[in-house]
Scaffold this motif. Sequence first.
Motif, PDB file in Angstrom:
ATOM      1  N   VAL A 106       0.849  -1.188   0.000  1.00  0.00           N
ATOM      2  CA  VAL A 106       0.000   0.000   0.000  1.00  0.00           C
ATOM      3  C   VAL A 106       0.885   1.238   0.000  1.00  0.00           C
ATOM      4  N   GLY A 107       0.638   2.138  -0.951  1.00  0.00           N
ATOM      5  CA  GLY A 107       1.390   3.386  -0.999  1.00  0.00           C
ATOM      6  C   GLY A 107       2.306   3.459  -2.208  1.00  0.00           C
ATOM      7  N   GLY A 108       2.557   4.681  -2.659  1.00  0.00           N
ATOM      8  CA  GLY A 108       3.430   4.903  -3.799  1.00  0.00           C
ATOM      9  C   GLY A 108       4.890   4.833  -3.428  1.00  0.00           C
ATOM     10  N   PRO A 109       5.767   5.075  -4.405  1.00  0.00           N
ATOM     11  CA  PRO A 109       7.205   4.934  -4.176  1.00  0.00           C
ATOM     12  C   PRO A 109       7.776   5.937  -3.172  1.00  0.00           C
ATOM     13  N   VAL A 110       7.075   7.033  -2.897  1.00  0.00           N
ATOM     14  CA  VAL A 110       7.558   7.995  -1.914  1.00  0.00           C
ATOM     15  C   VAL A 110       7.389   7.458  -0.501  1.00  0.00           C
ATOM     16  N   SER A 111       6.260   6.820  -0.237  1.00  0.00           N
ATOM     17  CA  SER A 111       5.954   6.359   1.117  1.00  0.00           C
ATOM     18  C   SER A 111       6.249   4.884   1.341  1.00  0.00           C
ATOM     19  N   ASN A 112       6.558   4.147   0.285  1.00  0.00           N
ATOM     20  CA  ASN A 112       6.739   2.706   0.419  1.00  0.00           C
ATOM     21  C   ASN A 112       7.925   2.259  -0.445  1.00  0.00           C
ATOM     22  N   ARG A 113       9.032   1.945   0.209  1.00  0.00           N
ATOM     23  CA  ARG A 113      10.226   1.533  -0.537  1.00  0.00           C
ATOM     24  C   ARG A 113      10.016   0.208  -1.256  1.00  0.00           C
ATOM     25  N   ARG A 114       9.191  -0.640  -0.682  1.00  0.00           N
ATOM     26  CA  ARG A 114       8.920  -1.929  -1.313  1.00  0.00           C
ATOM     27  C   ARG A 114       8.191  -1.715  -2.636  1.00  0.00           C
ATOM     28  N   THR A 115       7.233  -0.794  -2.636  1.00  0.00           N
ATOM     29  CA  THR A 115       6.545  -0.439  -3.881  1.00  0.00           C
ATOM     30  C   THR A 115       7.526   0.121  -4.895  1.00  0.00           C
ATOM     31  N   GLU A 116       8.417   0.977  -4.430  1.00  0.00           N
ATOM     32  CA  GLU A 116       9.422   1.553  -5.321  1.00  0.00           C
ATOM     33  C   GLU A 116      10.246   0.459  -5.993  1.00  0.00           C
ATOM     34  N   ALA A 117      10.651  -0.545  -5.206  1.00  0.00           N
ATOM     35  CA  ALA A 117      11.449  -1.640  -5.762  1.00  0.00           C
ATOM     36  C   ALA A 117      10.649  -2.441  -6.784  1.00  0.00           C
ATOM     37  N   HIS A 118       9.385  -2.718  -6.461  1.00  0.00           N
ATOM     38  CA  HIS A 118       8.545  -3.485  -7.391  1.00  0.00           C
ATOM     39  C   HIS A 118       8.310  -2.712  -8.680  1.00  0.00           C
ATOM     40  N   GLN A 119       8.035  -1.420  -8.574  1.00  0.00           N
ATOM     41  CA  GLN A 119       7.795  -0.636  -9.783  1.00  0.00           C
ATOM     42  C   GLN A 119       9.048  -0.554 -10.634  1.00  0.00           C
ATOM     43  N   ARG A 120      10.197  -0.428  -9.987  1.00  0.00           N
ATOM     44  CA  ARG A 120      11.444  -0.325 -10.742  1.00  0.00           C
ATOM     45  C   ARG A 120      11.747  -1.617 -11.496  1.00  0.00           C
ATOM     46  N   SER A 121      11.467  -2.765 -10.880  1.00  0.00           N
ATOM     47  CA  SER A 121      11.826  -4.035 -11.504  1.00  0.00           C
ATOM     48  C   SER A 121      10.723  -4.610 -12.393  1.00  0.00           C
ATOM     49  N   MET A 122       9.449  -4.348 -12.048  1.00  0.00           N
ATOM     50  CA  MET A 122       8.358  -4.991 -12.786  1.00  0.00           C
ATOM     51  C   MET A 122       7.471  -4.026 -13.552  1.00  0.00           C
ATOM     52  N   LEU A 123       7.584  -2.730 -13.258  1.00  0.00           N
ATOM     53  CA  LEU A 123       6.816  -1.725 -14.001  1.00  0.00           C
ATOM     54  C   LEU A 123       7.756  -0.621 -14.482  1.00  0.00           C
ATOM     55  N   PRO A 124       8.756  -0.969 -15.281  1.00  0.00           N
ATOM     56  CA  PRO A 124       9.739   0.039 -15.702  1.00  0.00           C
ATOM     57  C   PRO A 124       9.160   1.106 -16.614  1.00  0.00           C
ATOM     58  N   GLY A 125       7.988   0.848 -17.174  1.00  0.00           N
ATOM     59  CA  GLY A 125       7.362   1.829 -18.053  1.00  0.00           C
ATOM     60  C   GLY A 125       6.596   2.909 -17.325  1.00  0.00           C
ATOM     61  N   VAL A 126       6.615   2.862 -15.992  1.00  0.00           N
ATOM     62  CA  VAL A 126       5.926   3.870 -15.184  1.00  0.00           C
ATOM     63  C   VAL A 126       6.961   4.808 -14.572  1.00  0.00           C
ATOM     64  N   ASP A 127       6.779   6.093 -14.806  1.00  0.00           N
ATOM     65  CA  ASP A 127       7.645   7.095 -14.184  1.00  0.00           C
ATOM     66  C   ASP A 127       6.806   7.934 -13.228  1.00  0.00           C
ATOM     67  N   VAL A 128       7.270   8.062 -11.999  1.00  0.00           N
ATOM     68  CA  VAL A 128       6.565   8.851 -10.984  1.00  0.00           C
ATOM     69  C   VAL A 128       7.450  10.005 -10.563  1.00  0.00           C
ATOM     70  N   ASN A 129       6.938  11.216 -10.693  1.00  0.00           N
ATOM     71  CA  ASN A 129       7.674  12.395 -10.256  1.00  0.00           C
ATOM     72  C   ASN A 129       7.548  12.507  -8.734  1.00  0.00           C
ATOM     73  N   THR A 130       8.637  12.252  -8.033  1.00  0.00           N
ATOM     74  CA  THR A 130       8.603  12.249  -6.568  1.00  0.00           C
ATOM     75  C   THR A 130       8.978  13.599  -5.963  1.00  0.00           C
ATOM     76  N   ASP A 131       9.142  14.602  -6.801  1.00  0.00           N
ATOM     77  CA  ASP A 131       9.505  15.934  -6.317  1.00  0.00           C
ATOM     78  C   ASP A 131       8.230  16.737  -6.053  1.00  0.00           C
ATOM     79  N   PHE A 132       7.663  16.554  -4.867  1.00  0.00           N
ATOM     80  CA  PHE A 132       6.424  17.252  -4.520  1.00  0.00           C
ATOM     81  C   PHE A 132       6.661  18.712  -4.152  1.00  0.00           C
ATOM     82  N   GLU A 133       7.837  19.020  -3.639  1.00  0.00           N
ATOM     83  CA  GLU A 133       8.073  20.357  -3.094  1.00  0.00           C
ATOM     84  C   GLU A 133       8.452  21.384  -4.149  1.00  0.00           C
ATOM     85  N   ASN A 134       9.223  20.962  -5.143  1.00  0.00           N
ATOM     86  CA  ASN A 134       9.793  21.939  -6.064  1.00  0.00           C
ATOM     87  C   ASN A 134       9.223  21.877  -7.481  1.00  0.00           C
ATOM     88  N   ALA A 135       8.326  20.945  -7.734  1.00  0.00           N
ATOM     89  CA  ALA A 135       7.809  20.804  -9.095  1.00  0.00           C
ATOM     90  C   ALA A 135       6.293  20.953  -9.115  1.00  0.00           C
TER      91      ALA A 135
END
Length: 242
Positions: A106-135
């Motif tokens: 549960v949670g996106g790559p900002v709040s969940n490192r496990r999700t980040e790892a899964h998305q990087r290895s199994m969903l490489p076609g998804v890009d998430v902008n994690t810069d909430f403060e400056n963008a």
Amino acid sequence: MNDDVRNIALGLVASGVSAAAGWFFRTYLWRRQLRRKQQFFGLPGGSECLLVVNQDPSASGRSVSRHDAFALLELSALIKECGAHADIVVHDAARQGLGIRTEFCVGGPVSNRRTEAHQRSMLPGVDVNTDFENAADGGAFTIGGESYRLEKGTAEYVLLARLTGPEGGRPVFLASGQRGITNQAAVRYLARHHARLARRHGLDGTFCLLLKVVNSDAYGPDMVELVADVTASATAGTATGR
């Protein structure tokens, strides 16, 4: 025995047979639906799964946002319905390989490192902008060249995915959203529509859906639209793509 008594007796017997047949048929359907549900979620009776808890990125310590807590409760109820048990673990303490046990993240790559790892290895076609403060497009999803920006309280997006590792085994479910309320919306969508998802994608199928949560300020996590099935774009280049 006169005709009236015989007719009454036959009627009672027929009623009993019909009631028994109805009970057996309903029991058969219930058991069949339960088996399909258990297979789809990779949760046979008595099995264990991993429930990966994220962390509220806006708070200090290991706190979980209110909507993420609700999402975990809804997943716990679903797991219990399958007759399985959940091993709850914090996202940065999960040390399990793929396919060993069913996993719910549960949670996106900002709040969940496990999700980040899964998305990087199994969903490489998804890009998430994690810069909430400056963008201005902080939290935006980019999939297949299309960008989906966060409009807080109005239009928010979440990925709902069922994935398996290259060697198969038990599935990984991701509810990776732009906000906590979108994570809850994805979990609720999964719980409500799992039978339809199983019919469309198969009991062992891989999928990645992009969902849109509409006007969450007014409707909470209940108004959800399916934007697209982005499986092909999201899994391009991995062994999980089908």
